[in-house]
Design a protein around this motif. Sequence first.
Motif, short mmCIF file in Angstrom:
data_model
loop_
_atom_site.label_atom_id
_atom_site.label_comp_id
_atom_site.label_asym_id
_atom_site.label_seq_id
_atom_site.Cartn_x
_atom_site.Cartn_y
_atom_site.Cartn_z
N LYS A 2 -23.51 -40.13 -43.11
CA LYS A 2 -23.11 -39.87 -44.49
C LYS A 2 -24.24 -40.29 -45.41
O LYS A 2 -24.73 -41.42 -45.33
CB LYS A 2 -21.84 -40.66 -44.83
CG LYS A 2 -21.42 -40.57 -46.29
CD LYS A 2 -20.95 -39.19 -46.65
CE LYS A 2 -20.59 -39.08 -48.12
NZ LYS A 2 -20.20 -37.71 -48.49
N TYR A 36 -25.55 -40.65 -49.40
CA TYR A 36 -25.28 -40.60 -50.83
C TYR A 36 -26.64 -40.46 -51.50
O TYR A 36 -27.34 -41.44 -51.69
CB TYR A 36 -24.59 -41.88 -51.32
CG TYR A 36 -23.17 -42.02 -50.83
CD1 TYR A 36 -22.15 -41.25 -51.36
CD2 TYR A 36 -22.85 -42.95 -49.83
CE1 TYR A 36 -20.85 -41.38 -50.92
CE2 TYR A 36 -21.54 -43.08 -49.38
CZ TYR A 36 -20.56 -42.30 -49.93
OH TYR A 36 -19.27 -42.42 -49.49
N THR A 85 -16.23 -49.10 -44.47
CA THR A 85 -15.26 -48.31 -45.22
C THR A 85 -15.62 -46.83 -45.19
O THR A 85 -14.74 -45.97 -45.10
CB THR A 85 -15.15 -48.82 -46.66
OG1 THR A 85 -14.76 -50.19 -46.62
CG2 THR A 85 -14.11 -48.04 -47.44
N GLY A 120 -13.15 -44.10 -44.03
CA GLY A 120 -12.85 -43.05 -45.01
C GLY A 120 -13.05 -41.67 -44.42
O GLY A 120 -12.27 -40.76 -44.66
N ALA A 133 -10.75 -38.96 -46.28
CA ALA A 133 -10.92 -39.27 -47.70
C ALA A 133 -12.37 -39.00 -48.12
O ALA A 133 -12.65 -38.75 -49.28
CB ALA A 133 -10.57 -40.73 -47.97
N ILE A 134 -13.27 -39.05 -47.15
CA ILE A 134 -14.69 -38.83 -47.42
C ILE A 134 -15.19 -37.74 -46.47
O ILE A 134 -14.81 -37.70 -45.31
CB ILE A 134 -15.49 -40.15 -47.18
CG1 ILE A 134 -15.00 -41.24 -48.15
CG2 ILE A 134 -16.98 -39.92 -47.35
CD1 ILE A 134 -15.56 -42.62 -47.88
N ASN A 135 -16.02 -36.85 -47.00
CA ASN A 135 -16.60 -35.80 -46.16
C ASN A 135 -17.89 -36.31 -45.52
O ASN A 135 -18.75 -36.87 -46.21
CB ASN A 135 -16.93 -34.58 -47.00
CG ASN A 135 -15.68 -33.89 -47.52
OD1 ASN A 135 -14.75 -33.64 -46.77
ND2 ASN A 135 -15.64 -33.63 -48.81
N ARG A 159 -6.14 -40.65 -52.95
CA ARG A 159 -6.75 -41.07 -51.69
C ARG A 159 -5.68 -41.51 -50.70
O ARG A 159 -5.69 -41.11 -49.53
CB ARG A 159 -7.70 -42.23 -52.00
CG ARG A 159 -8.53 -42.62 -50.85
CD ARG A 159 -9.44 -43.75 -51.22
NE ARG A 159 -10.53 -43.81 -50.27
CZ ARG A 159 -11.54 -44.64 -50.36
NH1 ARG A 159 -11.65 -45.45 -51.37
NH2 ARG A 159 -12.47 -44.66 -49.45
N ILE A 190 -3.74 -38.56 -49.23
CA ILE A 190 -4.48 -37.84 -48.19
C ILE A 190 -4.52 -38.66 -46.90
O ILE A 190 -4.22 -38.17 -45.81
CB ILE A 190 -5.93 -37.53 -48.65
CG1 ILE A 190 -5.95 -36.75 -49.96
CG2 ILE A 190 -6.71 -36.80 -47.55
CD1 ILE A 190 -5.33 -35.41 -49.94
N VAL A 191 -4.88 -39.95 -47.05
CA VAL A 191 -4.98 -40.83 -45.88
C VAL A 191 -3.64 -40.90 -45.15
O VAL A 191 -3.57 -40.93 -43.93
CB VAL A 191 -5.44 -42.24 -46.34
CG1 VAL A 191 -5.17 -43.27 -45.27
CG2 VAL A 191 -6.91 -42.21 -46.71
N ARG A 248 -5.66 -31.86 -48.12
CA ARG A 248 -6.11 -31.67 -49.50
C ARG A 248 -5.46 -30.45 -50.13
O ARG A 248 -5.18 -30.42 -51.32
CB ARG A 248 -7.64 -31.55 -49.52
CG ARG A 248 -8.31 -32.86 -49.16
CD ARG A 248 -9.77 -32.70 -48.89
NE ARG A 248 -10.32 -33.96 -48.41
CZ ARG A 248 -11.38 -34.55 -48.94
NH1 ARG A 248 -12.02 -34.00 -49.94
NH2 ARG A 248 -11.81 -35.69 -48.46
N ASP A 271 -15.51 -36.33 -52.40
CA ASP A 271 -15.03 -37.52 -51.71
C ASP A 271 -13.98 -38.18 -52.59
O ASP A 271 -14.11 -38.20 -53.80
CB ASP A 271 -16.18 -38.50 -51.48
CG ASP A 271 -17.14 -38.01 -50.42
OD1 ASP A 271 -16.72 -37.17 -49.61
OD2 ASP A 271 -18.29 -38.45 -50.41
N LEU A 272 -12.96 -38.74 -51.95
CA LEU A 272 -11.88 -39.31 -52.75
C LEU A 272 -12.06 -40.81 -52.89
O LEU A 272 -12.62 -41.46 -52.06
CB LEU A 272 -10.54 -39.00 -52.09
CG LEU A 272 -10.31 -37.51 -51.85
CD1 LEU A 272 -9.06 -37.32 -51.02
CD2 LEU A 272 -10.19 -36.78 -53.16
#
Lengths: 303, 267
Positions: A13, A15, A45, A49, A54-56, B99, B102-103, B108, B266-267
């Motif tokens: 990932k 950023y 996290t 995530g 929650a995170i791509n 968040r 979804i979790v 989504r 991203d959430l």
Amino acid sequence: MSEVVLSIDKLSKRYGRIKALDELSLDIEKGNIFGILGPNGSGKTTTLGIVLDAINATSGSFKWFGETPTKNHRKKIGAILESPVFYPYMSATKNLEIIAEIKSASYDQIPEVLKTVDLFERRNSKFRTYSLGMKQRLAIAAALLGKPEVLILDEPTNGLDPKGISEIRDIIKKIASVGLTLVLASHLLDEVQKVCTHVAILEKGKKLFSGRINEILKETLYVEVGSPDMKALHASLSIFNKVQIVEADDNVIAVKLDEKMDSSELNKYLLEKGISISHISIKKKSLENYFLELLAESHDKTS
Amino acid sequence: MIRLLNIEFKKVIYNKTFWVLLGLYGIILGGILIGVQTFINELMVDVGKDAPIPVSKISLYEFPGIWQNFTFLAGNFKIILAMIVIIIITNEYSYKTIRQNIVTGMSRMDFLMSKLLMTFVISLAATIFIFILGFILGVINTPEVTFLMIFEKTVFIFAYLLELFAFLSFALLLGLLSKRSGFAIGLFFLYYYVIERFINYKLPDDWGDFLPLRAIANLIDTPNTALMKLFGYNFREVVAPQDVIVVLSFTALFIYLMFLILKKRDL
């Protein structure tokens, strides 16, 4: 071979220019109490995530229960990501009803999970009136809804006072004893050491180590000895091929023992050499020492 | 679908802001629609005193004209509903519950669908409110009510539903984009009252009809009351297919943009 619950394959990932996660691969098997350790910002996290959608991820993949992940897998997972999150204007019960709806779980479980975390008496109070410890406990209750097969707790004791920490720890132990697969991310080493069977150590998004906690702790068993005559002690120990001196100062010498050796044998050897012993103790190297060693090693490599 | 809507209802049922704004909308709009007749007639009497030609009293409440009168008037208050929709979506971000949703096991797309369903239900409820109020006042005030008269121009009711849903979808998009309620509401007002009007002013004739909020407002034109005729205006008394197509296209675009935002973010 036991069943792999979560399999992570080269997950990365970014950023912008920062790599939060760098080709992380990890397998978590059924029944593991799996600790993910690392300093703040090491990617714990971010990893959780991503596996919870929650995170791509920038690249890489992961599988839940050996399958391509969908929302239905997440319904079998109870999770807390970072701080506890609920609708502040609603009571504990009403908040849990929403979670139960999402998980397609029965409302009947709500009193049960509230009792597990000792919040049943306060079930009708609004979430915003809760203390941080209670909020964290409610988050655990929410994670337990729907009888999950896997429980993911991200920094469950973060920001709590000692009483809150010990309460959460008791709850975790209670849950762990049921045989669930538990993933615990934390920067608190002794927390992980106390409850986990397996551990992965992360730093700057990279995996430094993963394996059984026993393995780390077994190989790092060492003995401290002290004598009025430190020079003679040092001389005898350095010629003895079944031990290896790890550390020495004016008062004690720390030695690592051969696998077949134990401390009584060492004692006998020193007595035969005519050295009187004023101090002898067995030390388990803590996870903390190991962790710091690993970090130091990785810094040496990079610098 | 029912399950998603059920979850949404659970979220709003204890939300005071939601009910306060909804109550405000109902009271203001209801009050105005019930009082508007008296107000206009007072005005007509005043105008009539000095007018060179006799001015007759008009009735806003007679079938079938009432549908256009009411939906046109009500259109001015949809901004309150837009605020409700913005709060519903931005709350999920400020509480970070999106968040958690979804979790916990929503996809989504489930999340987007639940918000769109709620938006549609709000639009539908507001439309039904106008229909019931119009029906009652119409029956009371129309001298000879026939079945045909009542339903003759109910196309405006459907146009109103589309107007609301399109407008509120735009609000939902802004809320999703900005994540913060104050910012989203500010942005909404800025776009609605300043930016789009400025663009419209700069564009060649008629091109402005293809701007989203203007197209939405165009769906239901100003009613041709006697007052309007007095001033020589002649507005459309039908819903133009072109406006419907433009509005539907924009609504589809808004939904697609929301889908993209939710998928990528991203959430």
